[in-house]
Design a protein around this motif. Structure first.
Motif, PDB file in Angstrom:
ATOM      1  N   GLU A 267      -1.384   2.957  -6.690  1.00  0.00           N
ATOM      2  CA  GLU A 267      -0.463   2.685  -5.570  1.00  0.00           C
ATOM      3  C   GLU A 267      -0.163   3.978  -4.810  1.00  0.00           C
ATOM      4  O   GLU A 267      -0.188   4.009  -3.570  1.00  0.00           O
ATOM      5  CB  GLU A 267       0.841   2.060  -6.103  1.00  0.00           C
ATOM      6  CG  GLU A 267       0.636   0.620  -6.562  1.00  0.00           C
ATOM      7  CD  GLU A 267       1.722   0.132  -7.518  1.00  0.00           C
ATOM      8  OE1 GLU A 267       2.688   0.881  -7.799  1.00  0.00           O
ATOM      9  OE2 GLU A 267       1.584  -1.007  -8.008  1.00  0.00           O
TER      10      GLU A 267
ATOM     11  N   VAL B 189      -1.715   2.755   5.388  1.00  0.00           N
ATOM     12  CA  VAL B 189      -1.041   1.904   4.400  1.00  0.00           C
ATOM     13  C   VAL B 189       0.478   2.075   4.467  1.00  0.00           C
ATOM     14  O   VAL B 189       0.990   3.191   4.367  1.00  0.00           O
ATOM     15  CB  VAL B 189      -1.555   2.222   2.977  1.00  0.00           C
ATOM     16  CG1 VAL B 189      -0.788   1.427   1.926  1.00  0.00           C
ATOM     17  CG2 VAL B 189      -3.051   1.914   2.888  1.00  0.00           C
TER      18      VAL B 189
ATOM     19  N   ALA C   1       2.051  -0.825  -0.932  1.00  0.00           N
ATOM     20  CA  ALA C   1       0.935  -1.194  -1.818  1.00  0.00           C
ATOM     21  C   ALA C   1       1.465  -1.590  -3.187  1.00  0.00           C
ATOM     22  O   ALA C   1       2.411  -0.982  -3.690  1.00  0.00           O
ATOM     23  CB  ALA C   1      -0.038  -0.034  -1.955  1.00  0.00           C
TER      24      ALA C   1
ATOM     25  N   ALA D 166      -5.633  -4.567  -5.328  1.00  0.00           N
ATOM     26  CA  ALA D 166      -4.564  -3.927  -4.547  1.00  0.00           C
ATOM     27  C   ALA D 166      -4.065  -4.891  -3.471  1.00  0.00           C
ATOM     28  O   ALA D 166      -4.872  -5.464  -2.732  1.00  0.00           O
ATOM     29  CB  ALA D 166      -5.085  -2.652  -3.905  1.00  0.00           C
TER      30      ALA D 166
ATOM     31  N   VAL E  69      -1.919  -5.005  -0.152  1.00  0.00           N
ATOM     32  CA  VAL E  69      -1.612  -3.927   0.782  1.00  0.00           C
ATOM     33  C   VAL E  69      -1.020  -4.459   2.079  1.00  0.00           C
ATOM     34  O   VAL E  69      -1.506  -5.438   2.638  1.00  0.00           O
ATOM     35  CB  VAL E  69      -2.921  -3.136   1.093  1.00  0.00           C
ATOM     36  CG1 VAL E  69      -2.671  -2.055   2.117  1.00  0.00           C
ATOM     37  CG2 VAL E  69      -3.488  -2.522  -0.181  1.00  0.00           C
TER      38      VAL E  69
END
Ligand code: MCA
Ligand code: AMP
Length: 435
Positions: free
Chosen positions: A357, A366, A369, A385, A387
């Protein structure tokens, strides 16, 4: 520790390079001479003879070897080297296999650090696990007693050399017990091998023909992650062998092992090794609870992290493994799962959700996450993941970012773009609502 080096019993092949016992002892002696007096030496532990010689040389000189994943990314390696602060970093190009020197006589206390191995926790960077020579020897001698592992054996594996499985069991075990060692680039049958070590993913990927070519061996061993029952069954059908499981952590080394002459099935990881104690904390009605272990194989603590060390030990000196299990009437342990969902085992590698993360959040696209481990037939668990992005970004860009920053085995296998992460009133992500 590496008694077979002194007695001239070790004979090692890594890939296409073979060293006789004498040549190996001479090359190890040359490294030992070079690193004499140094406290910690990092070794970039690619799957080469040079890496084996480097680690053995540091140990013979009485120093502490710090294995480094050759594929570790910039962030991960910088953190490791800052924490470990080695006096020297050796790569395989620094080791000349043609050099020769006498093995040194060494007089270091057996509780001095011999290995510093980094392993992931649920959050933050991997922690350095300090292992003494005494712990390593207790583990290797316990396994020798459980499996009648001797100099008559030929050990074959294809494990990476920067973790306990491939390095401690797979290399130091052979150098202590004098069994011939063959490390291959890919896992498969090796003529004359009597013992094979592998993680469940490697067993699962073998073709039936390869398994049947392993029939002449006496011990097929699985460890580092849960062994699925279908894999156990297929190996038995194709090779005639019931896989022998053993269990441990980087922090405890190996603590239990199935005995070759006793009944077993997938998930039964055997009875404690010599002088190891095992108990189940707060068992439920079925006897299941957290596995606690104590004894001579335990680590000396996390480097630079007394609080983390204290948190993982009970006041009475038991290590909290985070694994769930039951102990049967015969003293054998059956593993049933893990307490922390934020610790993912993928292909036998432990990966903390938190470090993946953090790596994702370091990418400018990003915003949020969350990382989970999802069941996977091949890897046991697959890193996924979830996101939320500020701006559109290809999934592969994020995958490559993690692979480059940390290590390829820590990369997410799936990226799922979502509008928001489910959170509770305190703002904490509710991972069980993902999926
Ligand atoms: C790499 N690849 C990528 C990327 N980076 N693909 C897409 N994007 C990227 N950024 C590709 C590579 O080029 C390669 O392709 C492929 O991914 C590798 O596949 P992968 O599934 O990642 O790995 P693998 O090579 O198939 O590895 C499976 C494995 C490995 C061999 C089982 O996970 C392994 O060595 N596990 C052992 C872990 C271990 O030793 N644990 C012990 C911890 P191509 O294949 O085409 O080249 S010690 C422990 O746990 C305790 C004490 C204990 O009990 O032992
Ligand atoms: P590591 O931190 O990489 O040393 O991994 C230790 C963890 O690997 C343990 O806490 C277990 O969850 C897992 N493990 C090791 N051996 C086995 C096994 N035979 N069966 C199931 N899980 C295992």
């Amino acid at each position: 520790m590496l008694t077979a080096l002194r007695s001239g019993a070790a004979d090692v092949t890594v890939g296409s390079v073979r060293l006789s016992a004498d040549a190996l002892a001479g090359a190890v002696g040359a490294v030992a001479q070079r690193v004499a007096g140094l406290s910690r030496v990092a070794v970039v532990a690619d799957s080469t003879m040079q890496a084996v010689v480097a680690v053995a040389g540091v140990l013979m000189a009485g120093g502490c070897a710090v294995p480094v994943n050759p594929q570790s990314g910039a962030t991960e390696r910088a953190r490791l080297l800052t924490d470990a602060s080695p006096d020297l970093v050796l790569t395989s190009t620094d080791v000349d296999l043609d050099e020769r020197a006498q093995l040194p006589g060494r007089a270091v206390p057996d509780d001095a650090p011999a290995l510093l191995i980094y392993t992931s926790g649920t959050t933050g960077a991997p922690k350095g696990v300090v292992l003494s020579e005494r712990a390593v020897c207790a583990c290797l001698d316990g396994l020798a007693a459980a499996w009648s592992w001797t100099a008559d054996d030929v050990l074959a594996h294809a494990l990476p050399l920067f973790h306990v499985h491939g390095l401690v069991l797979g290399c130091l075990g052979a150098l202590r017990h004098g069994s011939r060692l063959v490390v291959t680039p890919r896992f498969g049958p090796v003529p004359g091998a009597s013992i094979y070590f592998a993680v469940p993913t490697m067993w699962s990927r073998l073709e039936d023909a390869d398994l049947s070519a392993m029939a002449p061996a006496r011990l097929l061993v699985s460890g580092s992650a849960a062994l699925p029952a279908p894999v156990f069954d297929r190996v038995r059908n194709a090779s005639g062998h019931r896989l022998v499981e053993r269990y441990g952590l980087t922090e405890s080394l190996i603590v239990t092992a199935a005995r070759p002459d006793e009944a077993r099935s997938a998930g039964h990881v055997g009875r404690p090794l010599t002088d190891v104690r095992l108990r189940i904390d707060q068992p439920d009605d079925s006897g299941m609870g957290e596995v606690l272990v104590a004894g001579p194989t335990l680590f000396s603590g996390y480097r630079n992290q007394p609080d983390a060390t204290a948190a993982t030990m009970t006041a009475e000196g038991w290590l909290r493994t985070g694994d769930l299990g039951v102990v049967h009437a015969d003293g054998g342990l059956r593993l049933l799962g893990r307490l922390a969902t934020d610790l993912i085992k993928t292909g036998g590698y432990k990966v903390g959700a938190g470090e993946v993360e953090d790596a994702l959040l370091a990418h400018p696209a990003v915003a949020e996450a969350a990382v989970t481990g999802e069941p996977d037939d091949d890897l046991g668990q697959r890193i996924v993941a979830w996101v939320v992005v500020h701006e559109s970004v290809p999934a592969q860009t994020l995958v490559d970012h993690v692979a480059r920053d940390l290590a390829p085995h820590k990369r997410p296998r799936d990226i799922r773009f979502v509008d928001a992460l489910p959170r509770n009133a305190m703002g904490k992500v509710q991972k069980r609502l993902l999926g």
